[in-house]
Design a protein around this motif. Structure first.
Motif, PDB file in Angstrom:
ATOM      1  N   THR A   1      24.227  21.898  30.323  1.00 36.73           N
ATOM      2  CA  THR A   1      22.899  22.974  30.392  1.00 36.73           C
ATOM      3  C   THR A   1      22.718  24.043  31.926  1.00 36.73           C
ATOM      4  OG1 THR A   1      21.778  21.434  29.826  1.00 36.73           O
ATOM      5  CG2 THR A   1      20.262  22.907  30.730  1.00 36.73           C
TER       6      THR A   1
ATOM      7  N   LEU B   1      27.769  17.931  22.317  1.00 35.11           N
ATOM      8  CA  LEU B   1      26.438  17.313  22.933  1.00 35.11           C
ATOM      9  C   LEU B   1      25.057  16.682  22.194  1.00 35.11           C
ATOM     10  CD1 LEU B   1      26.092  19.638  26.271  1.00 35.11           C
ATOM     11  CD2 LEU B   1      26.341  17.006  25.811  1.00 35.11           C
TER      12      LEU B   1
ATOM     13  N   THR C   1      17.182  21.483  26.105  1.00 33.40           N
ATOM     14  CA  THR C   1      17.570  22.027  27.527  1.00 33.40           C
ATOM     15  C   THR C   1      15.752  22.331  28.645  1.00 33.40           C
ATOM     16  OG1 THR C   1      16.719  24.521  26.449  1.00 33.40           O
ATOM     17  CG2 THR C   1      19.390  23.516  26.976  1.00 33.40           C
TER      18      THR C   1
ATOM     19  N   LEU D   1      22.750  11.223  31.719  1.00 34.03           N
ATOM     20  CA  LEU D   1      22.018  12.493  31.365  1.00 34.03           C
ATOM     21  C   LEU D   1      23.974  13.965  32.381  1.00 34.03           C
ATOM     22  CD1 LEU D   1      18.717  13.012  32.087  1.00 34.03           C
ATOM     23  CD2 LEU D   1      19.892  12.557  30.443  1.00 34.03           C
TER      24      LEU D   1
ATOM     25  N   SER E   1      23.767  25.443  24.623  1.00 37.72           N
ATOM     26  CA  SER E   1      22.908  23.674  25.008  1.00 37.72           C
ATOM     27  C   SER E   1      22.037  23.085  24.027  1.00 37.72           C
ATOM     28  CB  SER E   1      22.576  23.052  26.267  1.00 37.72           C
ATOM     29  OG  SER E   1      23.761  23.632  27.156  1.00 37.72           O
TER      30      SER E   1
ATOM     31  N   VAL F   1      20.093  19.894  22.603  1.00 36.69           N
ATOM     32  CA  VAL F   1      19.989  19.630  23.570  1.00 36.69           C
ATOM     33  C   VAL F   1      18.549  19.774  23.886  1.00 36.69           C
ATOM     34  CG1 VAL F   1      20.396  19.739  26.532  1.00 36.69           C
ATOM     35  CG2 VAL F   1      22.368  19.558  24.230  1.00 36.69           C
TER      36      VAL F   1
ATOM     37  N   LYS G   1      25.005  16.532  29.793  1.00 37.63           N
ATOM     38  CA  LYS G   1      23.744  17.644  29.346  1.00 37.63           C
ATOM     39  C   LYS G   1      23.216  18.107  30.857  1.00 37.63           C
ATOM     40  CE  LYS G   1      22.371  14.756  25.346  1.00 37.63           C
ATOM     41  NZ  LYS G   1      21.406  14.445  24.493  1.00 37.63           N
TER      42      LYS G   1
END
Lengths: 291, 258
Positions: free
Chosen positions: A164, B105, A178, A157, A171, A176, A160
């Motif tokens: 984030t 992403l 978050t 991760l 994000s 994502v 990410k």
């Protein structure tokens, strides 16, 4: 020095402390980096102190003296992590006020329940500042599991988590989850604190989740390097701290924190000094050129 | 249903805000594809809130939002977003590469690494904003204008059909401003652009249409910015000086109006 280090290894409790300390260094390096760059030091403090309430409750309810405090602390730490995490996103309640309250209430509950525990003359100091004599094999295994989870999550991760922490809204916009990541990280922070209670105690662990990462952060802006080098640095602090605690009979957790803080202060001072000297040199050079 | 039948953006009677306090009131807006819409309004007038509603970050209390016919939460792949410069930590340890790759992403899933295609898309986006050689730098090492370009590259890296910019010229000097506008005009040939700002001065000839936002939106689907629009938006008297150039917006903006 070499002799005393080898001598130290002959004691089981010191070996356990070294295993715990080296595993802890990985958590300090990785989780500490997130804590520092995400600016959640205060949240981390809140979770750490709240967990003390769980320790008190475990004693009051007469839970197993070895695992009870850990389980109690885990319940309190995880629920305060989720509570703070959700409250800070869902409402306009002032986040720091909420954290401050959870912080104090956790400590108060710990003190309250310990006092109410019948026939128990218990000193809370072991859980506030750590006591490596309490470390059992099981604690090391628990810590090892947590470190594996932390390492695997960080590898899977990383992008990410970094994104984030850097820009949560963007994000979220690109899909994502978050909120999940935010809560997941806070839970990892909570478990790190809980599993290190015996090693460093709820209060001192905060220092090691902030000092090494912010120290390394002064020299590199590459997040992977911050994680790597603050792990190394933490390991150095932990080992030298354990050794000096052994040789001079110091308090382990306190020694490690004071050592880290001392290095931090020296580095900040030297960096300031270097930048002042440099700007003076530049000024005088400019004076020579213009003169 | 083809996406082309829908306007790029459509808001119908949208009310939104925080904590029962309305920041956007009865916003109705339709933006056709390849439009370049500038929205001005005072600070606190709801510009950023409007963008958050379009992005699906903030749910409107009433009304509907459609991006190419889709609700915002399903339109993420169509929208590129350039947030306000001051909204993030400029000292954050992240490389330019990793910032731009954030645009990919959503496609990353549980893979620990970006694919070659992701990296190509990021390189292309960086080249588009003429920042190709800065990929390995850390974001904190760049100037304000360069950081702004990186944020635009990040938005482009999602391959958007519509791009939203929040105060994009806030950290940028005049020269860079012109070059960013030139770039946006070029971009506008393929992509719908919505730009919000509190600074009337930056809305130059490049913008095709202008709206005024101060809780209510005043928008006549034209580029003309009337005295009435501005006064309604800024709630103060405004002098509008047209320099004889058709469709050119130039005005005196009293600072106490902010």
């Amino acid at each position: 020095m070499a002799y005393s280090f080898i001598e130290m290894l002959e004691y089981t409790f010191m070996r356990n402390a070294i295993y715990a300390g080296l595993l802890a260094a990985i958590a300090f390096g990785i989780i500490g980096t997130y804590v520092v760059v995400k600016r959640i030091v205060f949240i981390t403090g809140g979770i750490a102190h709240a967990s003390f309430g769980g320790v008190g409750l475990a004693f009051y309810l007469g839970w197993d003296p070895v695992f009870g405090p850990i389980v109690g602390a885990a319940i309190f730490a995880l629920s305060s992590a989720l509570g703070i995490g959700i409250l800070s996103r869902e409402t306009l309640e002032r986040e720091e006020t909420t954290i401050g309250i959870i912080w104090a209430v956790g400590m108060a509950m710990g003190a309250f329940f310990m006092r109410q525990t019948p026939g128990y003359a218990f000193s809370p100091a072991s859980y506030l500042f750590g006591n490596i004599l309490m470390l059992k094999k099981m604690d090391i295994y628990l810590l090892l599991c947590l470190i594996i989870v932390i390492l695997v999550s960080t590898i899977l991760l990383y992008h990410k988590m970094q994104s984030t922490a850097f820009d949560e809204e963007f994000s979220m916009v690109v899909g994502v989850h978050t909120m999940f990541l935010h809560l997941y990280l806070l839970c990892l922070v909570a478990l790190t604190i809980v599993f290190l209670i015996k090693f460093m105690g709820v209060i001192l662990v905060l220092a090691m989740l902030t000092i090494p990462a912010s120290l390394v952060g002064k020299f590199t802006h590459d997040m992977r390097k911050i994680m790597f080098f603050s792990t190394i640095l933490s390991a150095v602090f932990v080992l030298t701290g354990l050794w000096s605690a052994y040789v001079w009979d110091f308090e382990v957790g306190a020694t490690i924190v004071l050592e880290a803080a001392g290095v931090y202060l020296v580095v900040v001072f030297l960096k300031k000094l270097v930048s002042v000297v440099r700007s003076r040199e530049e000024k005088s050079e400019r004076a020579i050129v213009s003169g | 249903m083809s996406q082309n039948k829908h306007p790029a953006l459509e808001l119908k009677h949208v009310w939104a805000g925080y904590d029962r306090y309305d920041i956007l009131k009865d916003i109705t807006l339709s933006v056709e594809e390849n439009e370049f819409l500038g929205i001005i309004g005072p600070n606190g007038g709801g510009k950023t809130t409007l963008l958050k509603v379009i992005l699906g970050i903030l749910k409107p209390r009433k009304g509907t939002v459609r991006v190419f016919g889709l609700p915002p939460t399903q339109a993420h792949h169509l929208i590129g977003y350039v947030p306000q410069y001051l909204s993030f930590d400029r000292q954050f340890p992240i490389s330019v590469w990793d910032v731009v790759l954030m645009g990919r992403l959503g496609k990353l899933g549980f893979k620990p690494f970006y694919t070659t295609r992701d990296k190509e898309a990021a390189m292309e986006a960086l080249n588009q904003v003429e920042m190709g050689e800065f990929g390995d730098k850390q974001l904190s090492q760049l100037s304000g204008g360069q950081q702004q370009r990186v944020l635009i590259a990040r938005a482009l890296c999602t391959n958007p059909k519509i791009i939203l910019l929040d105060e994009p010229m806030a950290s940028v000097d005049k020269k860079m401003e012109t070059s960013i506008y030139e770039f946006l005009r070029e971009l506008n040939k393929a992509i719908t652009i919505i730009l919000v700002t509190h600074d009337i001065g930056v809305l130059s000839t490049y913008v095709k249409k202008i709206g005024c936002l101060n809780k209510y939106l005043i928008y006549h689907e034209s580029k003309e910015l009337t005295k009435e629009m501005l006064e309604a938006a800024y709630e103060c008297p405004v002098d509008l000086i047209a320099h004889g150039v058709p469709h050119r917006v130039l005005s005196h903006h009293p600072p106490e109006g902010e």
